[in-house]
Design an enzyme around this catalytic site. Structure first.
Site, PDB file in Angstrom:
ATOM      1  N   SER A  24       7.386   9.558   2.152  1.00  0.00           N
ATOM      2  CA  SER A  24       8.055   9.178   3.397  1.00  0.00           C
ATOM      3  C   SER A  24       9.386   9.904   3.612  1.00  0.00           C
ATOM      4  O   SER A  24       9.651  10.363   4.731  1.00  0.00           O
ATOM      5  CB  SER A  24       8.250   7.661   3.453  1.00  0.00           C
ATOM      6  OG  SER A  24       6.992   7.041   3.453  1.00  0.00           O
ATOM      7  N   LYS A  73       5.292  -5.558   1.526  1.00  0.00           N
ATOM      8  CA  LYS A  73       4.791  -5.616   2.910  1.00  0.00           C
ATOM      9  C   LYS A  73       4.619  -7.041   3.456  1.00  0.00           C
ATOM     10  O   LYS A  73       4.775  -7.272   4.645  1.00  0.00           O
ATOM     11  CB  LYS A  73       3.458  -4.869   3.022  1.00  0.00           C
ATOM     12  CG  LYS A  73       3.613  -3.358   2.958  1.00  0.00           C
ATOM     13  CD  LYS A  73       2.277  -2.677   3.147  1.00  0.00           C
ATOM     14  CE  LYS A  73       2.451  -1.177   3.190  1.00  0.00           C
ATOM     15  NZ  LYS A  73       1.201  -0.480   3.531  1.00  0.00           N
ATOM     16  N   ASN A  94       4.828  -2.742   7.833  1.00  0.00           N
ATOM     17  CA  ASN A  94       5.224  -1.513   7.130  1.00  0.00           C
ATOM     18  C   ASN A  94       6.374  -0.808   7.846  1.00  0.00           C
ATOM     19  O   ASN A  94       6.826   0.231   7.399  1.00  0.00           O
ATOM     20  CB  ASN A  94       4.034  -0.554   6.970  1.00  0.00           C
ATOM     21  CG  ASN A  94       3.710   0.171   8.262  1.00  0.00           C
ATOM     22  OD1 ASN A  94       3.945  -0.344   9.358  1.00  0.00           O
ATOM     23  ND2 ASN A  94       3.184   1.369   8.151  1.00  0.00           N
ATOM     24  N   ASP A 109       0.123   0.941   9.975  1.00  0.00           N
ATOM     25  CA  ASP A 109      -1.018   1.371   9.141  1.00  0.00           C
ATOM     26  C   ASP A 109      -2.323   1.285   9.923  1.00  0.00           C
ATOM     27  O   ASP A 109      -3.227   2.094   9.744  1.00  0.00           O
ATOM     28  CB  ASP A 109      -1.144   0.478   7.891  1.00  0.00           C
ATOM     29  CG  ASP A 109      -0.132   0.830   6.817  1.00  0.00           C
ATOM     30  OD1 ASP A 109       0.333   1.988   6.785  1.00  0.00           O
ATOM     31  OD2 ASP A 109       0.210  -0.060   6.016  1.00  0.00           O
ATOM     32  N   ALA A 132      -9.587  -5.686  -2.189  1.00  0.00           N
ATOM     33  CA  ALA A 132      -9.348  -6.915  -1.414  1.00  0.00           C
ATOM     34  C   ALA A 132      -7.855  -7.167  -1.278  1.00  0.00           C
ATOM     35  O   ALA A 132      -7.402  -8.308  -1.292  1.00  0.00           O
ATOM     36  CB  ALA A 132     -10.045  -8.086  -2.103  1.00  0.00           C
ATOM     37  N   ALA A 135      -4.436  -3.123   2.044  1.00  0.00           N
ATOM     38  CA  ALA A 135      -5.093  -2.038   2.788  1.00  0.00           C
ATOM     39  C   ALA A 135      -6.471  -2.512   3.285  1.00  0.00           C
ATOM     40  O   ALA A 135      -6.885  -2.160   4.402  1.00  0.00           O
ATOM     41  CB  ALA A 135      -5.234  -0.804   1.911  1.00  0.00           C
ATOM     42  N   ARG A 156     -13.082  -5.481  -8.025  1.00  0.00           N
ATOM     43  CA  ARG A 156     -13.372  -5.729  -9.452  1.00  0.00           C
ATOM     44  C   ARG A 156     -13.052  -7.179  -9.835  1.00  0.00           C
ATOM     45  O   ARG A 156     -13.640  -7.720 -10.749  1.00  0.00           O
ATOM     46  CB  ARG A 156     -12.556  -4.760 -10.307  1.00  0.00           C
ATOM     47  CG  ARG A 156     -11.065  -4.931 -10.141  1.00  0.00           C
ATOM     48  CD  ARG A 156     -10.268  -3.950 -10.956  1.00  0.00           C
ATOM     49  NE  ARG A 156      -8.844  -4.220 -10.773  1.00  0.00           N
ATOM     50  CZ  ARG A 156      -7.889  -3.534 -11.343  1.00  0.00           C
ATOM     51  NH1 ARG A 156      -8.178  -2.524 -12.115  1.00  0.00           N
ATOM     52  NH2 ARG A 156      -6.629  -3.854 -11.129  1.00  0.00           N
ATOM     53  N   LEU A 217      -8.796   5.991   1.309  1.00  0.00           N
ATOM     54  CA  LEU A 217      -7.425   5.794   1.790  1.00  0.00           C
ATOM     55  C   LEU A 217      -6.392   6.436   0.862  1.00  0.00           C
ATOM     56  O   LEU A 217      -5.251   6.658   1.261  1.00  0.00           O
ATOM     57  CB  LEU A 217      -7.114   4.295   1.950  1.00  0.00           C
ATOM     58  CG  LEU A 217      -8.030   3.491   2.877  1.00  0.00           C
ATOM     59  CD1 LEU A 217      -7.405   2.139   3.196  1.00  0.00           C
ATOM     60  CD2 LEU A 217      -8.345   4.233   4.160  1.00  0.00           C
ATOM     61  N   TYR A 219      -4.315   9.247  -0.723  1.00  0.00           N
ATOM     62  CA  TYR A 219      -3.989  10.565  -0.162  1.00  0.00           C
ATOM     63  C   TYR A 219      -3.363  11.520  -1.176  1.00  0.00           C
ATOM     64  O   TYR A 219      -3.057  12.664  -0.851  1.00  0.00           O
ATOM     65  CB  TYR A 219      -3.067  10.424   1.064  1.00  0.00           C
ATOM     66  CG  TYR A 219      -1.763   9.713   0.780  1.00  0.00           C
ATOM     67  CD1 TYR A 219      -1.636   8.351   1.005  1.00  0.00           C
ATOM     68  CD2 TYR A 219      -0.668  10.410   0.289  1.00  0.00           C
ATOM     69  CE1 TYR A 219      -0.461   7.687   0.729  1.00  0.00           C
ATOM     70  CE2 TYR A 219       0.522   9.747   0.004  1.00  0.00           C
ATOM     71  CZ  TYR A 219       0.611   8.385   0.237  1.00  0.00           C
ATOM     72  OH  TYR A 219       1.789   7.737  -0.045  1.00  0.00           O
ATOM     73  N   GLY A 240      -7.242  10.290   2.994  1.00  0.00           N
ATOM     74  CA  GLY A 240      -6.197   9.337   3.369  1.00  0.00           C
ATOM     75  C   GLY A 240      -4.962   9.970   3.988  1.00  0.00           C
ATOM     76  O   GLY A 240      -4.084   9.258   4.485  1.00  0.00           O
TER      77      GLY A 240
HETATM   78  P1  NAP Z   1      -3.103  -3.844  -3.185  1.00  0.00           P
HETATM   79  O1  NAP Z   1      -2.723  -4.851  -2.166  1.00  0.00           O
HETATM   80  O2  NAP Z   1      -2.429  -3.832  -4.508  1.00  0.00           O
HETATM   81  O3  NAP Z   1      -4.712  -3.992  -3.414  1.00  0.00           O
HETATM   82  C1  NAP Z   1      -5.401  -3.099  -4.255  1.00  0.00           C
HETATM   83  C2  NAP Z   1      -6.847  -3.532  -4.409  1.00  0.00           C
HETATM   84  O4  NAP Z   1      -7.486  -2.573  -5.263  1.00  0.00           O
HETATM   85  C3  NAP Z   1      -7.018  -4.885  -5.111  1.00  0.00           C
HETATM   86  O5  NAP Z   1      -8.193  -5.484  -4.632  1.00  0.00           O
HETATM   87  C4  NAP Z   1      -7.171  -4.474  -6.594  1.00  0.00           C
HETATM   88  O6  NAP Z   1      -7.904  -5.392  -7.341  1.00  0.00           O
HETATM   89  C5  NAP Z   1      -7.968  -3.209  -6.458  1.00  0.00           C
HETATM   90  N1  NAP Z   1      -7.748  -2.294  -7.606  1.00  0.00           N
HETATM   91  C6  NAP Z   1      -6.563  -1.926  -8.142  1.00  0.00           C
HETATM   92  N2  NAP Z   1      -6.746  -1.014  -9.114  1.00  0.00           N
HETATM   93  C7  NAP Z   1      -8.106  -0.836  -9.240  1.00  0.00           C
HETATM   94  C8  NAP Z   1      -8.923  -0.031 -10.077  1.00  0.00           C
HETATM   95  N3  NAP Z   1      -8.398   0.774 -11.015  1.00  0.00           N
HETATM   96  N4  NAP Z   1     -10.267  -0.090  -9.926  1.00  0.00           N
HETATM   97  C9  NAP Z   1     -10.808  -0.894  -8.981  1.00  0.00           C
HETATM   98  N5  NAP Z   1     -10.071  -1.692  -8.145  1.00  0.00           N
HETATM   99  C10 NAP Z   1      -8.738  -1.651  -8.269  1.00  0.00           C
HETATM  100  O7  NAP Z   1      -2.900  -2.370  -2.617  1.00  0.00           O
HETATM  101  P2  NAP Z   1      -3.141  -1.899  -1.096  1.00  0.00           P
HETATM  102  O8  NAP Z   1      -1.891  -2.003  -0.315  1.00  0.00           O
HETATM  103  O9  NAP Z   1      -4.361  -2.588  -0.597  1.00  0.00           O
HETATM  104  O10 NAP Z   1      -3.414  -0.342  -1.297  1.00  0.00           O
HETATM  105  C11 NAP Z   1      -4.596   0.121  -1.900  1.00  0.00           C
HETATM  106  C12 NAP Z   1      -4.604   1.643  -1.862  1.00  0.00           C
HETATM  107  O11 NAP Z   1      -4.757   2.066  -0.501  1.00  0.00           O
HETATM  108  C13 NAP Z   1      -3.277   2.262  -2.321  1.00  0.00           C
HETATM  109  O12 NAP Z   1      -3.291   2.531  -3.675  1.00  0.00           O
HETATM  110  C14 NAP Z   1      -3.168   3.512  -1.491  1.00  0.00           C
HETATM  111  O13 NAP Z   1      -3.687   4.594  -2.231  1.00  0.00           O
HETATM  112  C15 NAP Z   1      -4.069   3.272  -0.306  1.00  0.00           C
HETATM  113  N6  NAP Z   1      -3.305   3.205   0.956  1.00  0.00           N
HETATM  114  C16 NAP Z   1      -3.235   4.328   1.693  1.00  0.00           C
HETATM  115  C17 NAP Z   1      -2.564   4.320   2.888  1.00  0.00           C
HETATM  116  C18 NAP Z   1      -2.529   5.582   3.710  1.00  0.00           C
HETATM  117  O14 NAP Z   1      -1.699   5.687   4.629  1.00  0.00           O
HETATM  118  N7  NAP Z   1      -3.404   6.528   3.454  1.00  0.00           N
HETATM  119  C19 NAP Z   1      -1.936   3.149   3.355  1.00  0.00           C
HETATM  120  C20 NAP Z   1      -2.012   1.990   2.565  1.00  0.00           C
HETATM  121  C21 NAP Z   1      -2.703   2.041   1.360  1.00  0.00           C
HETATM  122  P3  NAP Z   1      -7.174  -6.428  -8.322  1.00  0.00           P
HETATM  123  O15 NAP Z   1      -6.807  -7.594  -7.468  1.00  0.00           O
HETATM  124  O16 NAP Z   1      -8.215  -6.705  -9.339  1.00  0.00           O
HETATM  125  O17 NAP Z   1      -5.963  -5.726  -8.889  1.00  0.00           O
END
Ligand code: NAP
Length: 276
Positions: A24, A73, A94, A109, A132, A135, A156, A217, A219, A240
């Site tokens: 950012s 967030k 965000n 987002d 879950a 994102a 998972r 997602l 990037y 992403g």
């Molecule tokens: P979050 O709220 O922490 O949720 C992550 C999810 O992924 C949870 O369900 C988590 O499960 C699961 N997870 C974590 N590590 C894992 C692994 N090694 N294998 C399988 N599942 C796993 O995060 P979020 O905000 O949703 O963001 C998720 C991803 O989206 C980020 O890491 C980022 O790369 C991407 N993102 C991209 C953008 C963009 O602009 N491109 C914007 C937002 C997010 P548990 O509950 O079991 O931990």
């Protein structure tokens, strides 16, 4: 300019924890410089227990706008004066900005997520979301806007994913039964495949007859292992970076009223990500 008046340079920044890999500051300082705006954008790495202190700083320091990222967030929402309808629906912000002396929370987002899907919308009737968290919630709001009704989720953590599915009225598929699934669109909304974080990927390779379109997602790297394997198998893919650029562009427009050129920004970021 839509900034609250403050003397001298306008101060912006991203708040999150940890923040080592945030792009950012690069994006917004590039934009400020391109538009010759007297603004600077910093990175504020704030541990969760210090978020209340940061919320005080928001009102006592001359901060004109803030990007909010993981893990703040949701938790920053009670400290704001106003929330947009979109951010309430998603349950996360965000972007913070000032308007008529009040701090507003917005979620850009969603615009970023939907943008690369719009040209393909007529072929998407079903989707499987992996993850879950926040994102995944953005994905659901995006599907609602695109009127995609057949939605599945898997994660998972079984109980969390089941609760997420029930809470949002969508269907749940266990992680160990993913190889039986098919949908028009597969979205990775987990950090799987992210640089330096998680080398793990899916227990199967997507194939075009099961997932014609695969959207990651993550990037960084721009081409994840999932996307590489999906492309090699013949699926269409979306990375992403487009979502990331669009959400940042939308923030920049809210704060300054100016646009950021998508293609120039994409080239600059691709070069940066490849060389770092
Ligand atoms: P979050 O709220 O922490 O949720 C992550 C999810 O992924 C949870 O369900 C988590 O499960 C699961 N997870 C974590 N590590 C894992 C692994 N090694 N294998 C399988 N599942 C796993 O995060 P979020 O905000 O949703 O963001 C998720 C991803 O989206 C980020 O890491 C980022 O790369 C991407 N993102 C991209 C953008 C963009 O602009 N491109 C914007 C937002 C997010 P548990 O509950 O079991 O931990």
């Amino acid at each position: 300019m839509m900034l609250d008046p403050s003397p001298g340079k306008h101060l912006f920044g991203v708040v999150g924890y940890p923040l080592q890999q945030s792009l950012s500051p690069l994006i917004h300082n590039w934009g400020f410089s391109a538009h010759q705006l007297p603004c600077t954008y910093l990175a504020w790495s704030i541990e969760p227990q210090y978020l209340p202190h940061f919320s005080v700083a928001l009102r006592t320091l001359p901060i004109s706008g803030v990007s909010v990222t993981i893990p703040h967030k949701k938790h920053i929402m009670p400290y704001l004066d106003r929330l947009t309808h979109t951010s309430v629906r998603i349950g996360a912000v965000n972007t913070l900005y000032w308007q008529e002396g009040e701090i507003w929370g917005e979620n850009t987002d969603i615009t970023g997520f939907v943008a690369p899907l719009l040209s393909r919308a007529k072929n998407i009737f079903s989707a499987l979301v992996l993850g879950a968290g926040g994102a995944a919630q953005t994905c659901l709001e995006g599907f609602r806007r695109m009127e995609i009704g057949d939605i599945w989720v898997s994660s998972r953590n079984k109980s969390k994913a089941q609760a997420f599915a029930v809470g949002h009225g969508i269907r749940y598929v266990p992680w160990n039964r993913l190889e039986e699934m098919s949908a028009d669109l597969l979205v990775n909304a987990t950090p799987m495949g992210m640089k330096g974080q998680s080398e793990t990927t899916l227990p199967f390779t997507p194939e075009p007859h099961r997932f014609p379109l695969v959207y990651d997602l993550v990037y960084n790297p721009v081409q994840t292992k999932l996307l590489r394997e999906a492309e090699e198998a013949g699926c269409s893919t979306i990375n992403g970076l487009s979502m990331f650029i669009t959400q940042a562009t939308e923030q920049f427009r809210i704060w300054t009223g100016e646009d950021l050129p998508h293609e120039d920004l994409a080239s600059m970021l691709q070069e940066h990500l490849t060389s770092n």
